[in-house]
Design a protein around this motif. Structure first.
Motif, PDB file in Angstrom:
ATOM      1  N   ASP A   1      -0.324  70.471  57.000  1.00  0.00           N
ATOM      2  CA  ASP A   1      -1.345  70.140  57.991  1.00  0.00           C
ATOM      3  C   ASP A   1      -2.396  69.255  57.326  1.00  0.00           C
ATOM      4  N   LEU A   2      -2.557  68.044  57.839  1.00  0.00           N
ATOM      5  CA  LEU A   2      -3.540  67.120  57.283  1.00  0.00           C
ATOM      6  C   LEU A   2      -4.933  67.727  57.267  1.00  0.00           C
ATOM      7  N   SER A   3      -5.267  68.518  58.265  1.00  0.00           N
ATOM      8  CA  SER A   3      -6.616  69.093  58.336  1.00  0.00           C
ATOM      9  C   SER A   3      -6.857  70.151  57.270  1.00  0.00           C
ATOM     10  N   HIS A   4      -5.789  70.719  56.705  1.00  0.00           N
ATOM     11  CA  HIS A   4      -5.954  71.744  55.674  1.00  0.00           C
ATOM     12  C   HIS A   4      -6.026  71.157  54.271  1.00  0.00           C
ATOM     13  N   ILE A   5      -5.542  69.935  54.088  1.00  0.00           N
ATOM     14  CA  ILE A   5      -5.451  69.364  52.747  1.00  0.00           C
ATOM     15  C   ILE A   5      -6.822  69.261  52.062  1.00  0.00           C
ATOM     16  N   PRO A   6      -7.874  68.752  52.724  1.00  0.00           N
ATOM     17  CA  PRO A   6      -9.192  68.749  52.062  1.00  0.00           C
ATOM     18  C   PRO A   6      -9.702  70.151  51.762  1.00  0.00           C
ATOM     19  N   LEU A   7      -9.345  71.111  52.590  1.00  0.00           N
ATOM     20  CA  LEU A   7      -9.781  72.494  52.382  1.00  0.00           C
ATOM     21  C   LEU A   7      -9.096  73.121  51.173  1.00  0.00           C
ATOM     22  N   ILE A   8      -7.924  72.585  50.808  1.00  0.00           N
ATOM     23  CA  ILE A   8      -7.193  73.084  49.642  1.00  0.00           C
ATOM     24  C   ILE A   8      -7.637  72.347  48.375  1.00  0.00           C
TER      25      ILE A   8
END
Length: 303
Positions: A193-200
């Motif tokens: 999920d592109l939206s989770h990548i910065p959160l990781i």
């Protein structure tokens, strides 16, 4: 890219995120699913539990008529109940597992081609124990699904220290996990999920390339992670262009290029790539959906 994006992917929408009043299986389920079913931009839809059997039957008939690929997202079954499939308390792990098995039954009932879930919270000091509990649960989930048909199973990669605080997780652990499950279950894979990548705290390449052989499903979305004081901070999936958001057209272009380079986006077996976007505050869901379609169109033109 001069060729149609529909040659390379089945564009989908996560229904229960775009229309959050339905996330617990109640509310305007039928009406909002119909909005997606009559929109020929979408070739796929991701739904979750529908509590009322009559509504569930009506949705099944509508989606059969629509010629859309149907995916079942069981993430809300865990997130709205606090259940954890890698709990180290066996009774709690079993409750979560039973809940997901009920979800698999419902997914088959409604004609879903795939079923997705997520890992749960963990204690850093007992991380390996949690990992083994997750592997045990996942093997049971995959075996249960296989006993009833040929539905694909996917675990969605989430953040591990910001919002959902899920075990899976960073790319290295996601890779180890996927390799372990694939030993016995070839119908299993990972959802990115592109939206989770910065959160990781990873770049797109850091997050995607290590697990490229195990990706079976993808989401496109946005997030805010710069500061807890900012609106929509965390895993809230705000629209593209949201203040202080991490992802917009440029990032979607990069994401699509990486997914093309690894062969995930392809013309032989186009995968499902769904928007996971959510209205923030009093935003209009239909406008937020239109926003997402514009962003994908602009991004694809630049791939």
């Amino acid at each position: 890219m001069n060729e149609s994006l529909y040659k390379y992917m089945r564009v989908g929408l996560v229904h229960f995120m775009a229309f959050p009043a339905t996330i617990k299986g109640e509310g305007p389920v039928l009406e909002t699913i119909r909005k997606i079913a009559v929109d020929d931009y979408f070739s796929a839809i991701e739904i979750t539990t529908i509590k009322d059997p009559e509504t569930r039957l009506a949705v099944k008939k509508m989606l059969e008529t629509s010629h859309m690929t149907v995916a079942y997202g069981a993430q809300p079954r865990l997130l709205t109940t606090g259940l954890n499939i890698n709990s180290l308390v066996e009774e709690e792990r079993q409750k979560a597992l039973d809940n997901l098995k009920q979800g698999i039954d419902e997914a088959y009932e409604i004609g879903a081609a795939s079923f997705a879930f997520l890992s749960g919270n963990y204690e850093e000091s007992r991380k390996e124990e949690a990992f083994q509990a997750l592997v045990k649960s996942t093997n049971e989930i995959c075996a249960y699904a296989k006993s009833k048909g040929d539905m694909k199973i996917a675990l969605e990669v989430f953040d591990y220290d910001v919002d959902k605080r899920s075990l899976i997780g960073p790319a290295d652990l996601a890779l180890r996990y996927a390799k372990e499950i694939r030993k016995a279950h070839d119908h299993f894979g990972l959802m990115v999920d592109l939206s989770h990548i910065p959160l990781i705290h990873e770049t797109i390449e850091e997050s995607i390339l290590p697990v490229k052989d195990y990706i079976v499903h993808a989401h496109i979305g946005n997030c805010v992670v710069k500061s807890p004081d900012m609106a929509a901070y965390g895993d809230v999936h705000p629209r593209f262009g949201f203040p202080n958001g991490e992802n917009d057209v440029d990032e979607v272009v990069e994401y699509l290029k990486v997914l093309l380079d690894i062969g995930f986006l392809n013309t032989q077996t186009p995968p499902v790539v769904s928007f996971e976007i959510k209205p923030f505050g009093d935003e209009d869901a239909d406008v937020v959906i239109a926003n997402a379609k514009r962003v994908l169109n602009l991004a694809w033109a630049r791939v």
